[in-house]
Scaffold this motif. Sequence first.
Motif, PDB file in Angstrom:
ATOM      1  N   GLY A 192      33.401 -16.948  52.958  1.00  0.00           N
ATOM      2  CA  GLY A 192      34.488 -17.793  53.435  1.00  0.00           C
ATOM      3  C   GLY A 192      34.206 -18.399  54.788  1.00  0.00           C
ATOM      4  N   GLU A 193      35.038 -19.354  55.200  1.00  0.00           N
ATOM      5  CA  GLU A 193      34.862 -20.040  56.472  1.00  0.00           C
ATOM      6  C   GLU A 193      34.939 -19.091  57.662  1.00  0.00           C
ATOM      7  OE1 GLU A 193      34.006 -23.137  57.058  1.00  0.00           O
ATOM      8  OE2 GLU A 193      33.838 -23.508  54.904  1.00  0.00           O
ATOM      9  N   ASP A 194      35.610 -17.945  57.479  1.00  0.00           N
ATOM     10  CA  ASP A 194      35.706 -16.982  58.573  1.00  0.00           C
ATOM     11  C   ASP A 194      34.431 -16.170  58.763  1.00  0.00           C
ATOM     12  OD1 ASP A 194      35.765 -15.418  56.330  1.00  0.00           O
ATOM     13  OD2 ASP A 194      37.695 -14.452  56.757  1.00  0.00           O
ATOM     14  N   GLY A 195      33.471 -16.346  57.849  1.00  0.00           N
ATOM     15  CA  GLY A 195      32.209 -15.605  57.950  1.00  0.00           C
ATOM     16  C   GLY A 195      32.317 -14.161  57.543  1.00  0.00           C
ATOM     17  N   ARG A 196      33.459 -13.746  56.976  1.00  0.00           N
ATOM     18  CA  ARG A 196      33.668 -12.357  56.603  1.00  0.00           C
ATOM     19  C   ARG A 196      34.047 -12.180  55.140  1.00  0.00           C
ATOM     20  NH1 ARG A 196      34.576  -8.521  60.593  1.00  0.00           N
ATOM     21  NH2 ARG A 196      34.349  -9.283  62.718  1.00  0.00           N
ATOM     22  N   THR A 197      34.814 -13.094  54.601  1.00  0.00           N
ATOM     23  CA  THR A 197      35.337 -12.922  53.257  1.00  0.00           C
ATOM     24  C   THR A 197      34.267 -13.217  52.214  1.00  0.00           C
ATOM     25  OG1 THR A 197      37.503 -13.631  54.047  1.00  0.00           O
ATOM     26  CG2 THR A 197      37.167 -13.601  51.664  1.00  0.00           C
ATOM     27  N   LEU A 242      36.965  -7.970  51.919  1.00  0.00           N
ATOM     28  CA  LEU A 242      37.370  -8.353  53.272  1.00  0.00           C
ATOM     29  C   LEU A 242      36.687  -7.470  54.306  1.00  0.00           C
ATOM     30  CD1 LEU A 242      41.210  -8.794  52.671  1.00  0.00           C
ATOM     31  CD2 LEU A 242      39.485 -10.593  52.771  1.00  0.00           C
ATOM     32  N   ASP A 243      36.728  -7.945  55.557  1.00  0.00           N
ATOM     33  CA  ASP A 243      36.224  -7.185  56.705  1.00  0.00           C
ATOM     34  C   ASP A 243      34.751  -6.815  56.546  1.00  0.00           C
ATOM     35  OD1 ASP A 243      38.706  -7.291  57.902  1.00  0.00           O
ATOM     36  OD2 ASP A 243      39.390  -5.477  56.883  1.00  0.00           O
ATOM     37  N   VAL A 254      29.789  -9.774  59.879  1.00  0.00           N
ATOM     38  CA  VAL A 254      29.855 -11.233  60.034  1.00  0.00           C
ATOM     39  C   VAL A 254      28.582 -11.890  59.491  1.00  0.00           C
ATOM     40  CG1 VAL A 254      30.021 -13.100  61.713  1.00  0.00           C
ATOM     41  CG2 VAL A 254      31.356 -11.007  62.042  1.00  0.00           C
ATOM     42  N   LYS A 260      27.249 -18.689  60.082  1.00  0.00           N
ATOM     43  CA  LYS A 260      27.491 -19.976  59.434  1.00  0.00           C
ATOM     44  C   LYS A 260      26.997 -20.025  57.995  1.00  0.00           C
ATOM     45  CE  LYS A 260      27.326 -22.525  63.799  1.00  0.00           C
ATOM     46  NZ  LYS A 260      26.671 -23.633  64.564  1.00  0.00           N
ATOM     47  N   ARG A 286      27.051 -19.767  54.168  1.00  0.00           N
ATOM     48  CA  ARG A 286      28.137 -19.821  53.187  1.00  0.00           C
ATOM     49  C   ARG A 286      27.690 -19.416  51.789  1.00  0.00           C
ATOM     50  NH1 ARG A 286      30.169 -18.989  56.882  1.00  0.00           N
ATOM     51  NH2 ARG A 286      31.524 -20.240  58.214  1.00  0.00           N
TER      52      ARG A 286
END
Length: 360
Positions: A247-252, A264-265, A268, A271, A273
């Motif tokens: 995901g865009e958050d780099g975690r999902t 999740l969590d 990291v 960038k 994807r």
Amino acid sequence: MATVEVRNVEKRFGSVSVLKQIDCAFADGEFIVILGPSGCGKSTLLRIIAGLERQSAGDVMIGERIVNDVEPAERDIAMVFQTYALYPHMSVEDNMSYGLKVRGMGKSEIAARVAKAAGMLELSSLLQRRPRELSGGQRQRVAMGRAIVRDPQVFLFDEPLSNLDAKLRVQMRLEIKKLHQAIKVTSVYVTHDQVEAMTLADRIVVMNAGRIEQVGTPLDVYQRPASVFVAGFLGAPAMNMIPVGIGEDGRTLRLGKGNDGLGLDQPVWGKVREGVLGVRPEALQAGPGSAPGLIWASDVRLVEPLGAESLVHLVIPGGHDIVMRVNGVASYAPGAKITVHAPFDVLHRFARDSGRRLGV
């Protein structure tokens, strides 16, 4: 003894490049294993070090001298081949001593060297036998003895155990290990067998398609593979490789379409994807687990009982096949649904486009 250094070596056969910018150095007394699949260039590299092939570019150093133009016989190396290459009409003693006789060494010195090598390799009672009267393992020990009596600066081994059965390979691995511990001569050993590499090497050079993928100790290469190729090549069964979207958050993480297999969590990913999540079969745990990690509802495809352990083949969300190693006999039936836990601290992350490891 001597160091061995390969500097930017390339090898081309016509328009085909089989070695590309090979650059590595081996310390005095070190046991180096060059590991890789058939056709990756590992034997070609060994033959270049030996002088049996001429590199297209780059330098080879043995000790303090560049040996590019030095004949094999003058490089002070001894080579053990996959085939024993023994003279069938000669005794064990004559096979071991022939090279020394050609060099004009005195009889007493030859006898002393042969006796010492024969004692180390448990060949003393076989010195008068012909090769046809020996087992495969004994013949390979004679080939090693022929190399030892030369007292070289460097030993080169080109897949010396490939012709032996499984039991003899285990025995000969121990013999080679004990031999190196006794004489501490710089050794370069080529194999496609990861077990040989892990058990013999001080350091492993992993090759793929004419390039070096990683150089490190056996545990470093196994525990921290530098690429998807290394991760998949070392380990039996191989590391599970799961393509993931990030995901865009780099975690999902996303294991399939939509939110199928959402995790999740995660550590990291920056960038990146499109990645590859790696996990060793022995690192997976049945049940929800207590440490932070991924939890997958999985379907059992089949179980391979191996006696002391079992391999459980699973299908996880997203339709990905993975393997879990468990101790003892696994009682899961095909089609059963179980929960599998992958702790965060055993996960490996790779970029999908380059295949290279991400993070520390």
